[in-house]
Each structure stands twice: as C-alpha cells, then as structure tokens.
Design a protein around this motif. Structure first.
Motif, PDB file in Angstrom:
ATOM      1  N   ASP A   1       0.820  -1.206   0.000  1.00 37.47           N
ATOM      2  CA  ASP A   1       0.000   0.000   0.000  1.00 37.47           C
ATOM      3  C   ASP A   1       0.861   1.266   0.000  1.00 37.47           C
ATOM      4  OD1 ASP A   1       0.981  -0.211   2.557  1.00 37.47           O
ATOM      5  OD2 ASP A   1      -0.899   0.306   3.559  1.00 37.47           O
ATOM      6  N   ILE A   2       2.058   1.157  -0.554  1.00 36.14           N
ATOM      7  CA  ILE A   2       2.990   2.286  -0.571  1.00 36.14           C
ATOM      8  C   ILE A   2       3.257   2.710  -2.010  1.00 36.14           C
ATOM      9  CG2 ILE A   2       5.384   2.970  -0.149  1.00 36.14           C
ATOM     10  CD1 ILE A   2       5.332   1.429   2.395  1.00 36.14           C
ATOM     11  N   SER A   3       3.291   4.012  -2.234  1.00 37.87           N
ATOM     12  CA  SER A   3       3.686   4.548  -3.544  1.00 37.87           C
ATOM     13  C   SER A   3       5.034   5.249  -3.380  1.00 37.87           C
ATOM     14  CB  SER A   3       2.605   5.464  -4.104  1.00 37.87           C
ATOM     15  OG  SER A   3       2.186   6.416  -3.150  1.00 37.87           O
ATOM     16  N   ASP A   4       5.057   6.574  -3.151  1.00 41.35           N
ATOM     17  CA  ASP A   4       6.325   7.240  -2.853  1.00 41.35           C
ATOM     18  C   ASP A   4       6.890   6.672  -1.552  1.00 41.35           C
ATOM     19  OD1 ASP A   4       5.852   8.780  -5.063  1.00 41.35           O
ATOM     20  OD2 ASP A   4       5.584  10.666  -3.975  1.00 41.35           O
ATOM     21  N   PHE A   5       8.223   6.521  -1.485  1.00 47.30           N
ATOM     22  CA  PHE A   5       8.796   5.881  -0.306  1.00 47.30           C
ATOM     23  C   PHE A   5      10.238   6.315  -0.080  1.00 47.30           C
ATOM     24  CE2 PHE A   5      10.073   3.011  -3.744  1.00 47.30           C
ATOM     25  CZ  PHE A   5      11.409   2.765  -3.446  1.00 47.30           C
TER      26      PHE A   5
ATOM     27  N   GLY B   1      20.544   7.863  -9.901  1.00 49.22           N
ATOM     28  CA  GLY B   1      19.146   8.267  -9.953  1.00 49.22           C
ATOM     29  C   GLY B   1      18.504   7.899 -11.266  1.00 49.22           C
ATOM     30  N   SER B   2      17.170   7.998 -11.305  1.00 50.36           N
ATOM     31  CA  SER B   2      16.399   7.736 -12.508  1.00 50.36           C
ATOM     32  C   SER B   2      15.163   8.617 -12.478  1.00 50.36           C
ATOM     33  CB  SER B   2      15.982   6.264 -12.579  1.00 50.36           C
ATOM     34  OG  SER B   2      15.038   6.045 -13.611  1.00 50.36           O
ATOM     35  N   THR B   3      14.806   9.143 -13.632  1.00 52.01           N
ATOM     36  CA  THR B   3      13.567   9.929 -13.746  1.00 52.01           C
ATOM     37  C   THR B   3      12.472   9.155 -14.479  1.00 52.01           C
ATOM     38  OG1 THR B   3      14.365  10.960 -15.791  1.00 52.01           O
ATOM     39  CG2 THR B   3      14.840  12.105 -13.712  1.00 52.01           C
ATOM     40  N   ASP B   4      12.708   7.868 -14.713  1.00 55.36           N
ATOM     41  CA  ASP B   4      11.758   7.043 -15.456  1.00 55.36           C
ATOM     42  C   ASP B   4      11.337   5.828 -14.637  1.00 55.36           C
ATOM     43  OD1 ASP B   4      10.225   6.323 -17.700  1.00 55.36           O
ATOM     44  OD2 ASP B   4      11.800   4.973 -18.411  1.00 55.36           O
ATOM     45  N   MET B   5      11.227   5.987 -13.324  1.00 59.25           N
ATOM     46  CA  MET B   5      10.843   4.879 -12.454  1.00 59.25           C
ATOM     47  C   MET B   5       9.314   4.835 -12.383  1.00 59.25           C
ATOM     48  SD  MET B   5      12.492   2.485 -10.779  1.00 59.25           S
ATOM     49  CE  MET B   5      14.115   3.178 -10.567  1.00 59.25           C
ATOM     50  N   VAL B   6       8.707   4.216 -13.388  1.00 60.07           N
ATOM     51  CA  VAL B   6       7.244   4.232 -13.498  1.00 60.07           C
ATOM     52  C   VAL B   6       6.574   3.255 -12.551  1.00 60.07           C
ATOM     53  CG1 VAL B   6       7.292   5.017 -15.890  1.00 60.07           C
ATOM     54  CG2 VAL B   6       7.257   2.558 -15.390  1.00 60.07           C
ATOM     55  N   PHE B   7       7.354   2.358 -11.958  1.00 58.36           N
ATOM     56  CA  PHE B   7       6.786   1.405 -11.014  1.00 58.36           C
ATOM     57  C   PHE B   7       6.930   1.926  -9.587  1.00 58.36           C
ATOM     58  CE2 PHE B   7       8.319  -1.689 -14.370  1.00 58.36           C
ATOM     59  CZ  PHE B   7       7.081  -1.802 -14.963  1.00 58.36           C
ATOM     60  N   ALA B   8       5.981   1.558  -8.752  1.00 59.91           N
ATOM     61  CA  ALA B   8       6.021   1.842  -7.324  1.00 59.91           C
ATOM     62  C   ALA B   8       5.678   0.553  -6.594  1.00 59.91           C
ATOM     63  CB  ALA B   8       5.022   2.948  -6.969  1.00 59.91           C
ATOM     64  N   PRO B   9       5.969   0.450  -5.287  1.00 58.32           N
ATOM     65  CA  PRO B   9       5.698  -0.820  -4.596  1.00 58.32           C
ATOM     66  C   PRO B   9       4.277  -1.334  -4.756  1.00 58.32           C
ATOM     67  CG  PRO B   9       7.100   0.555  -3.243  1.00 58.32           C
ATOM     68  CD  PRO B   9       6.720   1.393  -4.438  1.00 58.32           C
TER      69      PRO B   9
ATOM     70  N   LEU C   1      11.727   7.248  -3.718  1.00 61.19           N
ATOM     71  CA  LEU C   1      10.925   7.391  -4.928  1.00 61.19           C
ATOM     72  C   LEU C   1       9.938   8.525  -4.717  1.00 61.19           C
ATOM     73  CD1 LEU C   1      10.006   6.331  -7.743  1.00 61.19           C
ATOM     74  CD2 LEU C   1       8.313   4.937  -6.522  1.00 61.19           C
ATOM     75  N   SER C   2       9.937   9.476  -5.642  1.00 57.58           N
ATOM     76  CA  SER C   2       8.984  10.579  -5.643  1.00 57.58           C
ATOM     77  C   SER C   2       8.419  10.699  -7.044  1.00 57.58           C
ATOM     78  CB  SER C   2       9.675  11.887  -5.235  1.00 57.58           C
ATOM     79  OG  SER C   2       8.775  12.977  -5.332  1.00 57.58           O
ATOM     80  N   GLY C   3       7.152  10.282  -7.231  1.00 56.62           N
ATOM     81  CA  GLY C   3       6.602  10.237  -8.581  1.00 56.62           C
ATOM     82  C   GLY C   3       7.338   9.199  -9.392  1.00 56.62           C
ATOM     83  N   THR C   4       8.009   9.624 -10.446  1.00 58.40           N
ATOM     84  CA  THR C   4       8.819   8.707 -11.251  1.00 58.40           C
ATOM     85  C   THR C   4      10.312   8.968 -11.078  1.00 58.40           C
ATOM     86  OG1 THR C   4       8.698  10.180 -13.174  1.00 58.40           O
ATOM     87  CG2 THR C   4       7.011   8.458 -12.992  1.00 58.40           C
ATOM     88  N   THR C   5      10.670   9.749 -10.062  1.00 53.76           N
ATOM     89  CA  THR C   5      12.072  10.066  -9.804  1.00 53.76           C
ATOM     90  C   THR C   5      12.570   9.256  -8.621  1.00 53.76           C
ATOM     91  OG1 THR C   5      11.845  12.316 -10.654  1.00 53.76           O
ATOM     92  CG2 THR C   5      13.714  11.882  -9.203  1.00 53.76           C
TER      93      THR C   5
END
Length: 737
Positions: free
Chosen positions: A589-593, A681-689, A665-669
């Motif tokens: 149940d986590i997105s940004d982390f 770092g990466s600005t294309d991290m489209v996946f979240a937990p 992770l903040s958004g896709t960063t």
C-alpha cells in the motif's frame, strides 16, 4: 494469430472473489488501495480445500471449487438461451438483427458436411489443415445456437453429427509450437459447442462420452503442458494470448467433463499464474483513470484485441460457474478492455484517440511506444464486455460500450458482418450477450488514491448513466468533505494538490436524476510518515519489533543472529541461510517511499540483497550491494528481470565498515544514496511498490532468485517511510542515527 517464434456451498464462489477484490479497495492505513493477488504458481500445483480470504490474499492457497457444475455453463446458460429465444420470437432489436446474421452464415446451414481429420496440424512443414477443424467447430456452434433458440432438432442433429465425426476420427494435434494455439483456441470453442448440446436427448451417452474423451485426451494435455513449461522458454517469451487461449480451453474442458481440478487450474492461473496471460501481467500497467495497458499493446492491435476476446471468454465462463473473474482485482480486466477499445475505435474523421503508454520489455524485445499496426481491428468481443459491466453490473464502460454499439450486429464463423478476422472467436455476441439493463450502481466504486511527488492521483469506476463526477476531500475520516473538483467525464481520474498531511477522499456521480451517493472513502498520506522501523535491539529471540507500532514485525530466519550494531544491536546474517522475513504485503500500500538502513557488508559475490520485497522472480523491488558491474543497484519490476526499472550506483558499497544506504521514490524520480551522498538516480521509475502487488516474500538479506547469495554482514536501523525524503533529510537521518 502468428507464431510467437517468428522474428518479427457457504458463501458463493462469485461472492468470494468479489470480496477479495473489495478487500483490496477498502482503504489502507497509509495512502492507497492496492491490488490483492495471490502468489505465482504453475498449473501443476494441486488446489487445496478450506480456502479462506486471507489465505488467497497472501498467496497461501489456491481457489478450490466443489459441488455440481451448472449446465449448460460455459459462455451461455439456459437462462441466456431462454432470453435469446424470447427476443428472437418477438423480433426485438438488436437480438433479431444478429439472428438474421446467424442464419445467413453458411456455417449455420443443414447442408454443412463435416470433414473430420485423423491429424490436425498448425505450423511446421506439414499440411496446414487446421482451417478444416475451426470451420467445423463454427458450424457445430451455429447449429447448436439455432436448436437452442428455435427448438428445431434438425440443427441439434447437425451439431451432433459434426461432433461425433470428430470424436470418432481425430487422434492427434500436431505441427510446430503453433499447435499450442490450435489446442487452446479450438479447444475452448469446441468444448463450448459440446456443452450446449450435452442435454440433447438425441446425443447418445456413449457419443457424448467419446467427445469428452477427445477433449480431455487430445486438447487438454497440450493446454496444460504449455502453461506449465511454455516450451522451456523464458516465462516472458510468449505473448498473453498464448496463455489465455490455453486457460480458456482448460476451463471449458473442466466444465464439459465435470472436472473441478481442470476448472480450478484455469481460474488459479488467471489469478496469479507466472505467464503473461495471468491478469496481472496481461494488464501490464494501470494508467490513471483505469486505462489498463494490455501486454501486447506495443506489438500490434490485432493481437491486442484478441486478448480481450479470450479474456472475456474466460471471465464469462467462470462467472457462469460462480467465480467473478470480471471483478477480480478491482475490475482489472475491464481496465484492459477500456484501454484497448479506446485506442482502436475509429472516430468520425477516421482518426484514433491516443492512450498513455509505458515502454514494455520482455526477453525478446523492447517496445518503446504504442503500435499502430492493425489499429482499428474489429473482433466480436465487445458485446460481452459491455453487457456484463454495464447491463449486468450497472457500471460505466464508455469505450467498450461505444465499440459494441458501433459494430453490432456482429457475425461469427469467419463472417463477422461489420467485423473482420478469422475464427479466433465464436461470434454472434449481440444475439448471445445482449441483456436488458439493470438499475445503475448507486455510487462510483473502486476508488483508489496514491501519493505521487506530493500530489494525490485518484481513479474510480463510474456508474452506468453517469454524466460527470465530483471529487471530495476531508481532513478527517467521514468528513465533512469539501468538493475539490467537479465535471470530470473522461478519463475518470483527478490529481489533487493538498498540503502535507493525511487526507480522505470520496467521489460522487452526476446522473439524470441528480447526484449519487458517495463512494467508499479512501485515505492518502502526503506527509513523510514512518511506516516500518526495525532497530534489532532485542537481546535474544527471533522477533524484531516494529518500533512504529504498525505491527510490521521481522522474524530472524536461519543463520540470523544478534551482534553489535551501528547503534546498540544489529542483526547479523551469515551469508549462507540467514535473513529477516517481514510480514506479507508489507509495502503493498505504498507509492512514494524512502527505505534506509545502516549496513556492514563483509563482501562476497554479486547479487546478494540488502532487501528484496516481492512475489517471486516476476514481481519485486530490491537493493543489492553489488551487481555484476560491481556497483550498488536498486531495481523494481512487474515483469521479471527483463522489465526492471533500475538505478545503477556509481560507486561500490564499502566492505568491512558501517555504511548508510537509502533509496527514495517521488513520482517517477528515484534516487540512491550512500552515506548521505547521491550515487545514482532515474527519472523514469514508473513502477512503485503498490504496482508490484501483494507479496509474501519480503526479505532483508535474501533474494527472490534462489541462485543468488545471501547477504553476509550486519544490518541495523532498517526503516521504511511513506514519502520520499529530500537529500537534506537523508543527510540529517545519517547524522542523527
């Protein structure tokens, strides 16, 4: 469909799975409503009894059905045939329009002569005679429909003649790997024809038994072998349709043969199989507004639309036996259907609408964008989707609805009327699937909200007849709510920009009769919040308490002991069998982390894990002290190693000393830190937990891959936060801990 090898009772079973989806959407204690999906399996795993909701949600048990099957109970029930007969007799549109298409088709005539073969081949260097088989199946199905709707036994006799001819003749399905497609597509279609006819008094019991034997002994072994082995290829090699058609065949044969083992195999593989046809992989990525990117989107739209036809058939057959795969995982199948419908429905000016897309990678290809190849392909699958979700459930499915109404009345047997294509579907959906509308749902459903870079992204399912939607927010559970957006029509999503805090959301619909009730409430946390904190300061025992009070207790396993830490005690891992296990679904149940820890690494081979949270080798997120390049690496995937989105650090994790590691992770960063310094770092991290889904294997010091080494060293002060720390906050964490 081309070869993949080319270069180029108690609570009802339906209520049970619906409840499983509802559990996933009930609102969590930190921000999002995440899908709940059991763990991976091959179909060879035996279903267990005594199944409970919690067991399935944590991947501990299969769905197991029991009792008598409903007959006829595949794509059509007796109630369906009664409805068709009544509507056709009344010459009611659109049923009667499609009836006229059916009776005009050459496959639906008494003059049809079956041409059974001893061997049917698809692919390879031999004779490609599989069209003879699918032509006869289309004729058997059309004749069966004509009998059930009119009662004319001449058509029943024709259907029986065709099926008896094949069951007394066919001995083998052959060819190259394309035989898996033949066994799947024609298997589920032929079983459906047989299921319709099973109650006909003119079909001798011995002949029906012979037909069942043909399906079980010739089609099923190929189906199940494919799902278990995938011809010994990488699990991502075969496209979703290969799995789907074989699942459909197994499910249909299970009902035809009154075999729960087969039926359960198909249901369980759809829920959480390892291959691309399982629904979590078939709907590869969920975009805001529940536009579910289908797995073959970057390939071509002919195959993409076939996925909806096959997935819909599976869902309908399961529904007619009391299993709600349509609603599973918050209507995940509908999300895929809406995405495919929207992107393939031609507009009045001849153009197509655009849909969002994230790049897709498997073992063979990387597909960076939406494929326009075969865009606009029309298959007779949309009536089923539209009528289930809108006219049976009262939900909104605007794009599937528009597609269904635009192409009706569609045909079958290779002649779909306004639709193109071959014999991959049985067709005639306007006749067989159209139903009168029910009362629309009373409120929007399936609301989710997840934080992303300080914002909150909301998505929901609409109600049939809804014209627009209102988003409401409150600072405490239950309100009072303030309307923050209104007039939302398509897609059904809204991005809110609240201040840092904990926020509660509901959505209502505007309809012709006024405003609907509010949806169920969900919560989103936009402030930094400690989620899990393991200090490892216990003097003994195998439990590591969660200092947050959230109950995320760790358990020391194998060669995991206590040792002096960076601050007081730490967990010491022996590099052989020691690791710490966290509770199931700990990050679901986590997105940004932010995940951070102090680490003392003794060194060793590549691919040990500081942490690895997942559900096996297909879905996980991990941090390794050393990849094959010798540098730190963080990665997250929903498609195995080939689909990883990753950060490769620019320095190695030092050995023989305490070092602080963190990833945010903040958004896709996403950002990787070592001792407070950014190392990648990466600005294309489209996946979240939450996109990884529920995971039973959440480990500190152990990998999802059995061949990877265990971590050798000590770990202290392990923390998981909701929200991404800034660089200054990471620095302060290092200095203060």
């Amino acid at each position: 469909m081309k070869s993949n090898n080319e270069k180029n009772p108690g609570i009802s079973r339906r209520t049970f799975l619906y409840s499983l989806g509802a559990l996933a959407l009930s609102g969590c204690d930190g921000g999002i409503s995440a899908p709940v999906t059991p763990g991976s399996r091959a179909t060879s795993r035996v279903s267990t009894s005594g199944i409970t909701l919690a067991h399935v949600a944590n991947g501990a048990a299969d769905v197991a059905t029991s009792g008598a099957f409903a007959h006829p109970g595949l794509l059509h029930t007796q109630a369906d045939f009664d409805r068709m007969a009544q509507k056709v007799a009344a010459q009611a549109s659109p049923w009667y329009d499609c009836w006229n298409v059916l009776i005009a088709n050459s496959h639906a005539r008494l003059s049809w002569s079956p041409r059974p073969q001893v061997e049917v081949d698809r692919g390879g260097s031999g004779a490609q005679n599989y069209p003879v088989l699918y032509g006869d199946i289309a004729a058997a199905y059309a004749s069966a429909l004509r009998w059930k709707i009119t009662g004319d036994t001449a058509y029943a006799d024709k259907a029986v003649q065709i099926m008896n001819a094949w069951s007394s003749t066919l001995q083998i399905l052959g060819g190259d790997s394309n035989v898996d497609l033949a066994a799947g597509i024609y298997g589920y279609e032929f079983a459906n024809a047989g299921e319709i006819m099973r109650g006909y008094s003119g079909w001798a019991a011995a002949d029906f038994a012979a037909f069942q034997t043909m399906m079980r002994d010739i089609f099923y072994p190929i189906n199940v072998d494919f799902l278990n082995r995938h011809n010994n290829t990488d699990i991502t090699h075969y496209w979703a349709n290969w799995d789907l058609c074989n699942m459909a065949s197994i499910m249909a044969i299970g009902v035809l043969c009154d075999d729960h083992t087969l039926f359960d195999q198909a249901v369980n593989y759809y829920i959480d199989g390892a291959g691309n046809g399982a629904i979590a992989q078939a709907v590869y990525y969920m975009h805001p507004g529940y536009l579910g990117q289908w797995q073959e989107t970057g390939r071509d739209q002919g195959h993409n639309t076939l996925g909806i036809a096959l997935g819909g058939a599976i869902c309908e057959m399961a529904w007619n036996q009391g299993i709600d795969l349509y609603g599973y995982d918050n209507n995940r199948f509908l999300a895929g259907a809406e995405y495919v419908a929207k992107s393939n429905l031609v507009q009045a000016d001849g153009t197509y609408l655009t849909v969002p897309y994230v790049s897709y990678t498997n073992v063979d290809v990387t597909q960076p964008g939406f494929s326009t190849a075969s865009q606009g392909t029309i298959r007779p699958c949309w009536a089923l989707v539209y009528n289930h979700y809108v006219n049976r459930k009262g939900l909104a499915a605007p794009w599937s609805t528009k597609f269904a109404l635009a192409i009706q009345p569609e045909g079958g047997g290779g002649n779909y009327g306004t639709a193109s294509g071959g014999f991959d579907q049985l067709g005639y959906g306007t006749l067989t699937c159209t139903r009168d509308a029910v009362t629309p749902a009373t409120a929007p459903s399936g609301l989710t909200a997840f934080p992303s870079a300080g914002q909150v992204v909301l998505s929901w399912w609409g109600v049939a007849g809804g014209t627009s939607y209102n988003v409401k927010r409150a600072s405490s559970s239950g309100g009072s709510y303030t309307t923050v957006a209104s007039g939302i029509a398509d897609p059904l999503t809204y991005t809110d920009n609240p201040s840092a805090g904990t926020w509660y959301y509901v959505v209502s619909a505007q309809t012709a009769t006024g405003e609907s009730s509010n949806s169920a409430e969900v919560v989103a946390v936009t402030a930094l919040q400690l989620h899990t904190y393991l200090t490892f300061d216990e003097a003994s025992g195998t439990s590591a308490a969660d200092a947050t009070g959230n109950g995320h207790t760790g358990t020391l396993i194998g060669g995991a002991t206590r040792a002096a830490g960076h601050s007081r005690n730490a967990v010491s891992l022996d590099g052989s069998s020691g690791y710490v296990s966290l509770p199931g679904n700990v990050v679901a149940d986590i997105s940004d982390f932010t995940i951070a820890a102090w680490v003392f690494w003794n060194g060793g081979n590549a691919w040990a894990r500081i942490f690895d949270f997942g559900a096996g080798t297909g879905r996980y997120l991990f941090l390794t002290p050393k990849s094959s390049s010798g540098l730190m690496r963080f990665a997250i995937t929903t498609n195995g190693g080939h689909g990883e989105r990753a950060i490769n650090g620019n320095v190695a994790l030092p050995t023989g000393q305490w070092a602080h590691v963190a990833v945010t992770l903040s958004g896709t960063t996403a950002t990787l830190y070592l001792n407070g310094n950014v190392i990648g770092g990466s600005t294309d991290m489209v996946f979240a937990p939450w996109r990884v889904g529920p995971a039973a294997q959440n480990w500190i010091g152990r990998s999802q891959y059995s061949g990877d080494p265990y971590f050798h060293g000590s770990i202290d002060d392990f923390r998981i936060y909701r929200g991404a720390m800034s660089t200054d906050q990471i620095t302060a964490l290092v200095q203060g801990s």
